[in-house]
Design an enzyme around this catalytic site. Sequence first.
Site, mmCIF file in Angstrom:
data_model
loop_
_atom_site.group_PDB
_atom_site.id
_atom_site.type_symbol
_atom_site.label_atom_id
_atom_site.label_comp_id
_atom_site.label_asym_id
_atom_site.label_seq_id
_atom_site.Cartn_x
_atom_site.Cartn_y
_atom_site.Cartn_z
ATOM 1 N N LYS A 42 -3.518 1.608 -4.975
ATOM 2 C CA LYS A 42 -4.118 2.563 -4.038
ATOM 3 C C LYS A 42 -5.633 2.592 -4.194
ATOM 4 O O LYS A 42 -6.384 2.560 -3.203
ATOM 5 C CB LYS A 42 -3.528 3.949 -4.280
ATOM 6 N N LYS A 93 -16.113 5.355 -9.152
ATOM 7 C CA LYS A 93 -14.730 5.177 -9.616
ATOM 8 C C LYS A 93 -14.096 3.926 -9.006
ATOM 9 O O LYS A 93 -13.415 3.159 -9.698
ATOM 10 C CB LYS A 93 -13.912 6.417 -9.250
ATOM 11 N N THR A 127 -8.768 10.377 -6.854
ATOM 12 C CA THR A 127 -9.474 9.244 -6.262
ATOM 13 C C THR A 127 -9.089 9.130 -4.798
ATOM 14 O O THR A 127 -7.982 8.695 -4.466
ATOM 15 C CB THR A 127 -9.146 7.944 -7.018
#
Length: 283
Positions: A228, A159, A87
């Site tokens: 994150k 995502k 990601t």
Amino acid sequence: MLIGFAGLGRMGLPMATHLARAGHTVLGHDPGLGRAPEGVTLMPSAAALAEAQLTISMLPNGATTRDFVLTGLADTATDHLHVVMGTVGPALVRQLAADARVDVIDAPVSGSVSMAEAASITTMVGASPEQFERVRPVLAAMTAAQYHCGTAGSGSAAKLAVNAVLAALSQGVAEGLLLAEAGGLDLRSFYGVLRNSAAGAPYVGYKEEAFLAPDTAGVAAPVSLIRKDLALALDLARAHRLSLPVSETAFELLDAAVDAGLGQEDMARVLTALRLRVGSRSV
């Protein structure tokens, strides 16, 4: 197929193993790995993966992904396809797709380590229709569902949107547990109510032990990782002048959890962070 796999960490290792079990020849690279996992040949450098016709990266952040794609894959054949499965955000994926010598698509995943081990994770793919059809059989060896979301970068956008919901849901469960406790309820009994209520999303069910017995439940997705991802989601929101107050509040709590030394604990530890906040106010 000969496949190169960069990043054999908690998620990448079982994914690479599934590829090998599916009959692919897998070359792997991860400086932190002491021995080769089942069916994977460890290579001495990231650049050594360039001999494969397809490479996959499941790396921890954008900087390492950028370096691998732009430097490690500098000597590949012109028909090489690279799949970013970590990601890193849609902006970086689109930059790499424009600047790299190889074709770059993205296919980040949703699911825990145990789901990666069972090949039951979901992947969201940003690619052309032709690239998606080319890579889908490979992804199907590691994932239970493959969704074509659009062009390169679209998988990463999907995502981030999923994990924004996940972070909000995690905080919602933690707050509900604190309310139940304040009302004198047994938390184990209440969790049964929550799991079977209108709020009983699948996440609520499989995170029960993580919330109620965090010391023994293990770590599926650490606080630092979801923090994150949520930071990337908020970056995307700001770039489009969006206001996401729930995500912003969830990020503040994840920040507090990291500051409390819980960064490597499971994301359900936001409940601990809330308890610490309550304790600090009562002093």
